[in-house]
Scaffold this active site. Structure first.
Site, PDB file in Angstrom:
ATOM      1  CE  LYS A 159      -3.836   2.305   2.240  1.00 17.32           C
ATOM      2  NZ  LYS A 159      -4.761   2.315   3.370  1.00 17.32           N
TER       3      LYS A 159
ATOM      4  NE  ARG B 271      -5.862   9.131   2.774  1.00 20.07           N
ATOM      5  CZ  ARG B 271      -4.627   9.059   2.345  1.00 20.07           C
ATOM      6  NH1 ARG B 271      -4.059  10.112   1.802  1.00 20.07           N
ATOM      7  NH2 ARG B 271      -3.945   7.946   2.460  1.00 20.07           N
TER       8      ARG B 271
ATOM      9  CE  LYS C 286      -6.501   1.333  -0.782  1.00 20.76           C
ATOM     10  NZ  LYS C 286      -7.205   1.084   0.459  1.00 20.76           N
TER      11      LYS C 286
ATOM     12  CB  SER D 192     -11.507   7.220  -4.186  1.00 26.35           C
ATOM     13  OG  SER D 192     -10.405   7.796  -3.501  1.00 26.35           O
TER      14      SER D 192
ATOM     15  CE1 TYR E 221     -14.866   3.564  -3.668  1.00 29.85           C
ATOM     16  CE2 TYR E 221     -12.696   3.582  -4.698  1.00 29.85           C
ATOM     17  CZ  TYR E 221     -13.488   3.724  -3.575  1.00 29.85           C
ATOM     18  OH  TYR E 221     -12.916   4.021  -2.372  1.00 29.85           O
TER      19      TYR E 221
END
Length: 153
Positions: free
Chosen positions: A24, A34, A76, A102, A141
């Site tokens: 990550k 966030r 990620k 995102s 997403y």
């Protein structure tokens, strides 16, 4: 990972897969998430996430988590770290997941809405790139939309 894996085994939970966040990376691409969650969490997340140039740190973290019993390794964010996805695939047979975060989603939505790209074509291309790099699992997403596009092209 090791402590969680041991606890699962001790509890007889061999039916639970353990996915590692070993790779990550600290990224500006987490921004929309966030902002949306309006977290009270303060501080610099770069203190506990890998630096963007930290390929070697990522490799060590992946190998450590595999050695401790990770069933899946996650990289990620996704598109900017395809080299890490490929590296993870090359150093292990452990399934590799990639998380399209995102900011990646927001960029594609905005570019599609502005007419700069075909949203569908670009998203499908990125999914292909994730697979080509070595991802076995893609977390996005876009999943509901992908299912729609793939069922009714």
């Amino acid at each position: 990972i090791g402590a969680i894996k041991q606890a699962l085994q001790k509890a007889g939970r061999t039916d639970v897969a353990l996915m590692s966040y070993a790779a990550k990376f600290a990224s500006a691409l987490y921004g929309p998430f966030r902002s949306a969650c309006a977290t009270a969490l303060q501080g610099n997340r770069a203190n506990y996430q890998l630096p963007p140039a930290g390929e070697g740190l990522g490799k060590r973290a992946i190998l450590r988590d595999i050695a401790e019993g990770a069933d899946i390794i996650m990289v990620k964010p996704g598109i900017a770290y395809l080299d890490i996805v490929r590296m993870a695939r090359e150093i292990s047979d452990t399934p590799v997941a990639v998380y399209q975060v995102s900011g990646e989603y927001a960029m594609l939505k905005a570019a599609g809405a502005a007419g700069a790209v075909s949203e569908k074509d670009t998203v499908l291309e990125m999914m292909t790139c994730f697979r080509r790099a070595g991802a076995d699992i893609i977390i996005s997403y876009y999943t509901p939309k992908l299912l729609e596009w793939l069922v009714s092209p």
